[in-house]
Design a protein around this motif. Structure first.
Motif, mmCIF file in Angstrom:
data_model
loop_
_atom_site.group_PDB
_atom_site.id
_atom_site.type_symbol
_atom_site.label_atom_id
_atom_site.label_comp_id
_atom_site.label_asym_id
_atom_site.label_seq_id
_atom_site.Cartn_x
_atom_site.Cartn_y
_atom_site.Cartn_z
ATOM 1 N N ALA A 16 80.681 -33.069 86.727
ATOM 2 C CA ALA A 16 79.702 -32.133 86.693
ATOM 3 C C ALA A 16 79.068 -31.754 88.260
ATOM 4 C CB ALA A 16 78.350 -32.390 85.758
ATOM 5 N N VAL A 17 78.942 -30.534 88.649
ATOM 6 C CA VAL A 17 78.682 -30.361 89.930
ATOM 7 C C VAL A 17 77.280 -29.537 90.052
ATOM 8 C CG1 VAL A 17 79.446 -29.386 92.223
ATOM 9 C CG2 VAL A 17 81.181 -30.431 90.759
ATOM 10 N N ILE A 18 76.425 -29.728 90.651
ATOM 11 C CA ILE A 18 75.334 -28.884 91.300
ATOM 12 C C ILE A 18 75.597 -28.441 92.612
ATOM 13 C CG2 ILE A 18 72.924 -28.682 91.278
ATOM 14 C CD1 ILE A 18 72.528 -31.016 89.427
ATOM 15 N N ALA A 19 75.179 -27.155 92.836
ATOM 16 C CA ALA A 19 75.525 -26.617 94.085
ATOM 17 C C ALA A 19 74.734 -25.577 94.373
ATOM 18 C CB ALA A 19 77.161 -25.987 94.042
ATOM 19 N N SER A 20 74.498 -25.413 95.426
ATOM 20 C CA SER A 20 73.854 -24.299 95.895
ATOM 21 C C SER A 20 74.419 -22.624 95.931
ATOM 22 C CB SER A 20 73.286 -24.344 97.643
ATOM 23 O OG SER A 20 74.643 -24.292 98.233
ATOM 24 N N PRO A 21 73.709 -21.693 95.833
ATOM 25 C CA PRO A 21 74.349 -20.509 95.894
ATOM 26 C C PRO A 21 75.451 -20.211 96.952
ATOM 27 C CG PRO A 21 72.169 -20.302 95.480
ATOM 28 C CD PRO A 21 72.239 -21.618 95.900
ATOM 29 N N GLN A 22 75.134 -20.797 97.988
ATOM 30 C CA GLN A 22 76.038 -20.640 99.397
ATOM 31 C C GLN A 22 77.270 -21.496 99.024
ATOM 32 O OE1 GLN A 22 72.536 -21.427 99.687
ATOM 33 N NE2 GLN A 22 71.778 -20.841 101.378
ATOM 34 N N ALA A 23 77.166 -22.536 98.305
ATOM 35 C CA ALA A 23 78.563 -23.436 98.134
ATOM 36 C C ALA A 23 79.217 -22.689 97.046
ATOM 37 C CB ALA A 23 78.071 -24.821 97.556
ATOM 38 N N LEU A 24 78.663 -21.787 96.226
ATOM 39 C CA LEU A 24 79.484 -21.315 95.064
ATOM 40 C C LEU A 24 79.949 -19.900 95.572
ATOM 41 C CD1 LEU A 24 77.070 -22.163 92.037
ATOM 42 C CD2 LEU A 24 79.195 -23.401 92.869
ATOM 43 N N GLU A 25 80.072 -19.570 96.439
ATOM 44 C CA GLU A 25 80.506 -18.307 96.900
ATOM 45 C C GLU A 25 81.978 -18.427 96.803
ATOM 46 O OE1 GLU A 25 81.277 -16.037 101.307
ATOM 47 O OE2 GLU A 25 79.119 -16.268 100.842
ATOM 48 N N PHE A 60 69.011 -32.596 101.638
ATOM 49 C CA PHE A 60 69.151 -33.016 100.831
ATOM 50 C C PHE A 60 68.322 -34.387 100.469
ATOM 51 C CE2 PHE A 60 70.727 -35.392 96.775
ATOM 52 C CZ PHE A 60 70.701 -34.253 95.765
ATOM 53 N N ALA A 61 68.646 -35.369 101.720
ATOM 54 C CA ALA A 61 67.940 -36.710 101.446
ATOM 55 C C ALA A 61 66.606 -36.719 101.990
ATOM 56 C CB ALA A 61 68.906 -37.530 102.569
ATOM 57 N N ARG A 62 65.954 -35.862 102.596
ATOM 58 C CA ARG A 62 64.821 -35.723 103.025
ATOM 59 C C ARG A 62 63.822 -34.929 102.063
ATOM 60 N NH1 ARG A 62 64.661 -38.406 107.972
ATOM 61 N NH2 ARG A 62 66.396 -38.371 109.036
ATOM 62 N N GLU A 63 64.406 -33.769 101.605
ATOM 63 C CA GLU A 63 63.756 -33.021 100.712
ATOM 64 C C GLU A 63 63.783 -33.154 98.960
ATOM 65 O OE1 GLU A 63 61.315 -31.230 102.062
ATOM 66 O OE2 GLU A 63 62.054 -31.829 103.991
ATOM 67 N N VAL A 64 65.059 -33.335 98.679
ATOM 68 C CA VAL A 64 65.575 -33.563 97.220
ATOM 69 C C VAL A 64 65.289 -34.633 96.658
ATOM 70 C CG1 VAL A 64 66.915 -32.846 95.502
ATOM 71 C CG2 VAL A 64 66.690 -31.450 97.426
ATOM 72 N N LEU A 65 65.880 -35.837 97.437
ATOM 73 C CA LEU A 65 66.116 -37.128 96.845
ATOM 74 C C LEU A 65 64.752 -37.647 96.510
ATOM 75 C CD1 LEU A 65 68.142 -39.156 95.957
ATOM 76 C CD2 LEU A 65 68.170 -40.341 98.131
ATOM 77 N N PRO A 66 63.726 -37.601 97.523
ATOM 78 C CA PRO A 66 62.448 -38.516 97.165
ATOM 79 C C PRO A 66 61.715 -37.840 95.863
ATOM 80 C CG PRO A 66 62.451 -38.062 99.635
ATOM 81 C CD PRO A 66 63.827 -37.200 98.984
ATOM 82 N N LEU A 67 62.053 -36.439 95.527
ATOM 83 C CA LEU A 67 61.589 -36.190 94.271
ATOM 84 C C LEU A 67 62.134 -36.599 93.126
ATOM 85 C CD1 LEU A 67 61.224 -32.268 95.246
ATOM 86 C CD2 LEU A 67 59.516 -33.965 95.208
ATOM 87 N N VAL A 68 63.550 -36.696 93.174
ATOM 88 C CA VAL A 68 64.338 -37.387 92.026
ATOM 89 C C VAL A 68 63.963 -38.734 92.018
ATOM 90 C CG1 VAL A 68 66.638 -37.757 91.270
ATOM 91 C CG2 VAL A 68 66.251 -35.585 92.349
ATOM 92 N N ASP A 119 63.496 -26.893 92.510
ATOM 93 C CA ASP A 119 64.657 -26.607 91.599
ATOM 94 C C ASP A 119 65.838 -27.649 91.459
ATOM 95 O OD1 ASP A 119 66.091 -24.922 89.536
ATOM 96 O OD2 ASP A 119 67.206 -23.734 91.185
ATOM 97 N N TRP A 120 66.244 -28.190 92.546
ATOM 98 C CA TRP A 120 67.380 -29.065 92.785
ATOM 99 C C TRP A 120 67.097 -30.276 91.795
ATOM 100 C CZ3 TRP A 120 72.206 -30.293 94.286
ATOM 101 C CH2 TRP A 120 72.784 -29.093 94.728
ATOM 102 N N ALA A 121 65.639 -30.874 92.213
ATOM 103 C CA ALA A 121 65.266 -32.069 91.636
ATOM 104 C C ALA A 121 65.137 -32.011 89.883
ATOM 105 C CB ALA A 121 63.837 -32.549 92.340
ATOM 106 N N GLN A 122 64.590 -30.731 89.532
ATOM 107 C CA GLN A 122 64.567 -30.594 88.129
ATOM 108 C C GLN A 122 65.937 -30.576 87.478
ATOM 109 O OE1 GLN A 122 62.114 -27.049 88.005
ATOM 110 N NE2 GLN A 122 60.305 -28.037 87.966
ATOM 111 N N ARG A 123 66.931 -30.032 88.063
ATOM 112 C CA ARG A 123 68.259 -29.719 87.474
ATOM 113 C C ARG A 123 69.033 -31.082 87.589
ATOM 114 N NH1 ARG A 123 69.609 -24.716 86.039
ATOM 115 N NH2 ARG A 123 68.436 -23.030 87.164
ATOM 116 N N ILE A 124 68.754 -31.697 88.516
ATOM 117 C CA ILE A 124 69.314 -33.021 88.714
ATOM 118 C C ILE A 124 68.791 -33.967 87.592
ATOM 119 C CG2 ILE A 124 69.595 -35.250 90.052
ATOM 120 C CD1 ILE A 124 69.555 -33.453 92.488
#
Length: 421
Positions: A329-338, A250-258, A356-361
């Motif tokens: 409000a929680v944003i979670a991966s499909p794995q975390a929502l099992e 998350f820190a390396r791939e998603v956060l920079p996009l946000v 997708d993560w960045a857009q939803r955030i």
């Protein structure tokens, strides 16, 4: 009032304090059983700080055996399993004093029920076929090791694959010999029924609950963050590999996009025992790593969003349920929502892939009203569906209802095969 019956409870880690997934479940299990039985508890302490909680646990027990477990020594000890062709997890938790205490307890008390919490503790439950035995495996641990193997390379991949194969063999043997094999969610139970079809008829589940009085949006907390920060928070034990993998990705791939769109956004990693790799993330722009905190609730309450970007996950994620209970409000991966019963889009948000993560955030941060509505709906869902009394009711029926009729329960041959696993 009728006298309580005796019950042996075997737990791999002292069930207090309830500050991580397995301890939350085992603590609620202990409290529930102690209200109904004379509980004889055998457990381990693997963190020196946890010795202070032994007295709290003893209050609920008719008798209690607490053994010290040094993780470094246990890892070395578990390597001998390679020579014996058995799961390393068993040797990790092997202890002669614990085995002797269990034997004395079974000899000295009319124990008619045994509850095992986590697969490795089943090695202490063998040899008493007259006692009803319920095993709470929690997750399909062998599947977790298989997923670890897929994420690794070299010797680690081979070692994890070895453990996945041997542990599944043991899980199947334990399930075949007990009255009921239980898991933390319907998907986990269904997966095990496929992996162990011979035990499908007595495989079930009871889900995790949440203390909704403790995790509540009604409490007002001081803000642990700097003024003006918009924080995305992740809570979890940071020496647990799936959590470390999640925050690094998350820190390396998603956060920079946000942060390219919203520079004030920060990612706060809250949890005990961060590894060197996790601590290094604190040097990245917009990332902070807290280490151990006295209470995670202020960090969740004051965050803009709770995130659970796990790529490897088994069972139900308590961190998700607790944030939902706090009206966050929680944003979670499909794995975390099992295994979590929540409606995507109105009670929780699901994201897959960095973009997708960045857009939803970004969309959630731009819609304060929508984010608040999701948090309120999440709280309502947890209160309605995740109370602990309702969650543990199936266990009562298994402990007091008719026993499973199966030759394996009393056959000496089955017990011997379990012993050799």
């Amino acid at each position: 009032m009728a006298e309580m019956s005796d019950l042996l409870l075997l737990v791999h880690r002292i069930p207090y304090p309830p500050n991580k997934g397995d301890k939350i479940r085992s603590w609620q299990l202990l409290k529930h059983l102690a209200a109904r039985y004379r509980v004889h508890l055998a457990t381990f302490v693997d963190e020196p700080a946890d010795w202070q909680y032994v007295a709290q646990v003893r209050k609920l027990c008719a008798s209690c055996h607490v053994a010290a477990l040094n993780p470094r020594q246990a890892r070395l000890r578990s390597l001998r399993a390679l020579l014996a062709n058995r799961a390393m997890s068993l040797d990790y938790y092997a202890d002669g004093a614990t085995r002797a205490w269990v034997r004395r307890t079974m000899d000295d008390h009319p124990v008619g029920r045994i509850v095992v919490f986590s697969t490795p503790m089943a090695q202490y439950a063998q040899g008493w076929p007259a006692a009803r035995c319920i095993v709470d495996l929690c997750d399909v641990d062998s599947e977790k090791w298989r997923q670890y193997a897929q994420q690794q390379a070299g010797p680690a991949r081979l070692l994890y694959a070895y453990e996945a194969e041997r542990l599944l063999r043991y899980e199947r043997q334990v399930a075949a010999a007990c009255d009921a094999a239980l898991f933390v969610s319907a998907p986990e139970a269904a997966l095990f029924q496929k992996l162990a079809p011979e035990s499908a008829g007595h495989t079930g589940w009871y889900g995790n609950g949440v203390d909704t009085d403790y995790f509540t949006p009604a409490t007002v907390y001081a803000n642990p963050y700097a003024s003006g920060e918009r924080v995305l928070v992740f809570c979890g034990s940071m020496d647990y590999w799936p959590n470390g993998d999640a925050v690094q990705w998350f820190a390396r791939e998603v956060l920079p996009l946000v942060r390219a769109r919203q520079p004030a956004v920060r990612f706060c990693i809250v949890g005990a025992r961060p590894t060197a790799e996790v601590q290094a993330l604190g040097r990245l722009p917009g990332v902070s790593v807290t280490g151990t905190v006295p209470d995670v609730r202020p960090y969740v309450a004051r965050a803009a969003l709770s995130v659970a970007p796990l790529r490897v996950a088994r069972g139900i994620q308590n961190k998700v349920l607790e944030a939902m209970a706090m009206g966050k409000a929680v944003i979670a991966s499909p794995q975390a929502l099992e295994g979590i019963d929540a409606v995507n889009g109105s009670e929780i948000l699901c994201a897959a892939g960095a973009t997708d993560w960045a857009q939803r955030i970004l969309a959630a941060l731009a819609d304060d009203g929508g984010r608040m509505a999701i948090g309120m709906a999440a709280r309502t869902r947890v209160v309605a569906s995740y109370g602990w009394d309702a969650r543990l009711a199936p266990l009562d029926a298994l402990l007091e209802g008719p026993r499973r009729q199966a030759a394996a329960l009393s056959a000496a041959g089955e017990t011997a095969r379990w012993n050799r696993a």
